[in-house]
Enzyme design. Structure first.
Site, short mmCIF file in Angstrom:
data_model
loop_
_atom_site.label_atom_id
_atom_site.label_comp_id
_atom_site.label_asym_id
_atom_site.label_seq_id
_atom_site.Cartn_x
_atom_site.Cartn_y
_atom_site.Cartn_z
N VAL A 78 0.84 -1.21 0.00
CA VAL A 78 0.00 0.00 0.00
C VAL A 78 0.87 1.26 0.00
O VAL A 78 0.64 2.19 -0.77
CB VAL A 78 -0.97 0.00 1.20
N GLU B 226 -11.19 7.08 5.27
CA GLU B 226 -12.08 6.75 4.16
C GLU B 226 -11.74 5.38 3.55
O GLU B 226 -12.63 4.58 3.24
CB GLU B 226 -11.94 7.84 3.10
N GLY C 52 -5.05 -14.90 -4.55
CA GLY C 52 -4.66 -13.72 -3.78
C GLY C 52 -5.83 -12.96 -3.19
O GLY C 52 -5.66 -11.86 -2.67
N GLU D 163 -6.19 -14.40 2.52
CA GLU D 163 -4.87 -14.53 3.13
C GLU D 163 -4.62 -15.96 3.58
O GLU D 163 -5.54 -16.78 3.66
CB GLU D 163 -4.78 -13.57 4.32
N ASP E 46 -13.37 -8.74 10.15
CA ASP E 46 -13.08 -7.60 9.28
C ASP E 46 -14.34 -6.78 9.04
O ASP E 46 -14.32 -5.54 9.10
CB ASP E 46 -12.51 -8.12 7.95
N LYS F 177 -15.46 -2.77 10.21
CA LYS F 177 -16.02 -1.76 9.32
C LYS F 177 -17.38 -1.29 9.81
O LYS F 177 -17.75 -0.12 9.60
CB LYS F 177 -16.11 -2.34 7.91
#
Lengths: 380, 380
Positions: A11, A111, A169, A172, A183, A187
């Site tokens: 990233v 964001e 991909g 994970e 996850d 969020k």
């Protein structure tokens, strides 16, 4: 404008590349490990960045809880604003970060943490200038949507599909945070604060993932004209709110049921603008890097998004009352109509009650599953 | 900030009501017909608004081409910025308005003209800060989507469904602009300029509506696993671009095929952020009024969105080459596989060629129809 990156992995490099093409945004400092200082801008001493008065914005591109948490907190405490896509650290330390930012007048900007390149939190803020938002919901995790979509369209079972996602991909090596719903829960915590000013935690939310979703479950719901999706949601009525993360058997004709591959869709409902939905890549280094740079550009244009915590909002699980399908071989003290193989439909329970039933079932049937089953008439 | 409204009909009153609840936005002047001056703020003399130095922003809420065109042009020429949801007048006079705004440093702001309450043009602008957009497309008209969705899910034919849409207020008494695709073409003209800086006109675009879409057509495509939607689209490659408005037979499993009732979905493709889609109410006085007030709030925050015209971009119809189904009893000089009742599949023609075929067919068969038929593999 001078900015600093914390981390130069996938990233961080993506952000660095995008910024190099833009006028007026200069990455002047990069924090990296001592054995990875390959560039003049790099340092392994975070204090160098804190002490640089030209840097007002720090981009956290490390992932994980520590040391990301410490660096973000220190930057905010020093009055520097922070851009991050790290939903785990933001959800885990949300109250601390928001209070630090208020104290020093800095901003926590995340964001990219929800929806990747999809303009989700910024749209929530825009809508709230005029409207009250009554609910947020959506498919917030690309890995699990890839698995559910492939199982819906093909013949493979969960284990085979997960292996394929890992090969491509999309998942994970340790897929737990994705397939167990953590996850999505992170969020939901962030979206709930953005939409309602309501502070919650992952521990407060009933969270059911898809680890035990079987090919038989898929066939049961297909026979009922439904497609299973992992949905995070939060609702508000007056000063009460509730959240849940659970597999939901959506009617086949809905927009949510049509979401393919590893895409996300994020929805909100508001009084005058009505329902809005936002679709896109929820992860990936390019969409995520892009979203972080969009945050940088907004900051440069003078946007100062701020989270607010309203302490008067009260958790009320009964707001999420509906119908559930439980599939288990366990003996449970509940009635319910037969819905499919080992599956019963239980009407009019709330998300916490459903989660408690699942917990009881798993004492004797570790692979039990529960699914919310909204009535089709809700979508007509 | 003082603003003026031109017109106090359904949209104007909605805007007035929303502004009354906001701090710092005051509707100080309203233009109305001489026999409708029911409020101290009202005048029937537009010059009163032009002469008021406190008014920097004028909201056109009248609809139609004239006098809306004259008022918008005069306001821009006087250096006042204009907010409008009137796609017909914007598309028709786009070049004049953009050039006037550039000359005087004023802004033409028309977020509400495409997608109603959906943040479409603003998202295009945001994406373009980083990315090049290669295509825009979508279901841009709620009336026709209501009709197509009802015909797909129910048994009624086109005429019955249109009558039902009129009864529910989803279609106007004269539905031509909607069912003949003109409304979508206006929105494509505006989106094409926003996305590519490419100036086009409704007359340049091949436009096919759904007026002659029959129950038999619906059944033909249903048998092929497809759902017909009216789609507007524009693509760009290098310095070439092309647009079309036409019924498209979407595979049933796509997001577009799932869009219900009178909703819109607007999509863009860009290099790093990938595909993004935006869903919501495309019309209605509340979403439209809401979107216009969002434009006002953005203006107050200092946002100055500007259209740009790149004169070097060239129309190239071959960019929109694909497969088409033509349904007609006319004799046509083309080969094609049988696809259904009176319907043939013709592969590898472009949107202009398809439109020319339709025009020829309609010389002897006034109810002929043509449908783009994208290959399913494009969506996998």
């Amino acid at each position: 404008m001078d900015i600093a990156l914390l981390g130069h992995g996938t990233v961080g490099r993506g952000v660095d590349e995008i910024c190099a093409k833009l006028d007026g945004v200069d990455v002047t400092r990069i924090l990296e490990l001592p054995d990875r200082l390959t560039d003049e801008r790099m340092t392994s001493n975070f204090q160098d960045i804190l002490d640089d008065p030209d840097i007002t914005l720090v981009l956290e591109c490390m992932g994980g809880l520590e040391p990301a948490h410490t660096f973000i907190a220190d930057a905010l405490a020093a009055g520097k604003s922070v851009v991050t896509s790290n939903k785990a650290v933001v959800a885990h330390y949300l109250q601390e970060f928001v209070e630090l930012a208020h104290t020093t007048g800095s901003q926590l900007i995340c964001e990219a943490a929800v929806g990747g390149g999809v303009p989700w939190l910024s749209s929530i803020r825009q809508v709230r200038r005029i409207d009250e938002i009554s609910s947020v919901s959506g498919i917030m995790n690309g890995t699990t949507n890839f698995i559910l979509d492939a199982m819906h369209k093909g013949d493979a079972d969960f284990a085979e599909t997960l292996a394929e996602a890992q090969r491509l991909g999309y998942a994970e090596r340790d897929p737990s945070a994705d397939i167990d719903g953590i996850d999505v829960a992170n969020k939901v915590v962030i979206s709930t604060l953005a939409a309602f000013d309501a502070l919650t935690t992952v521990d407060q939310i009933p969270v059911t993932g898809i680890r035990h979703f079987s090919k038989t479950d898929e066939e049961t719901f297909k026979a009922h004209g439904r497609t299973v999706k992992l949905i995070g949601r939060a609702v508000r009525e007056g000063d009460r709110f509730a959240c849940a993360v659970e597999p939901v058997a959506m009617p086949d004709f809905t927009v949510e049921a049509s979401i393919p591959s590893n895409f996300n869709i994020l929805s909100l409902d508001a009084e005058t603008v009505g329902p809005l939905k936002f679709y896109g890549q929820g992860a990936g280094s390019l969409p995520t890097g892009n979203a972080m740079v969009q945050d940088v550009l907004d900051y440069r244009e003078g946007k100062r998004p701020a989270f607010r915590i309203d302490p008067d909002l009260i958790w009320d699980a009964t707001l999420l009352t509906g119908d559930y399908v439980i599939r288990t071989t366990a003996n449970l003290p509940v009635d319910g109509k037969v819905y499919g193989a080992n599956a019963r439909l239980i009407e009019g329970i709330n998300a916490e009650e459903a989660y408690a039933l699942l917990t009881t079932a798993r004492e004797t049937d570790s692979e039990a599953m529960i699914f919310a089953r909204p009535r089709k008439a809700l979508f007509k």
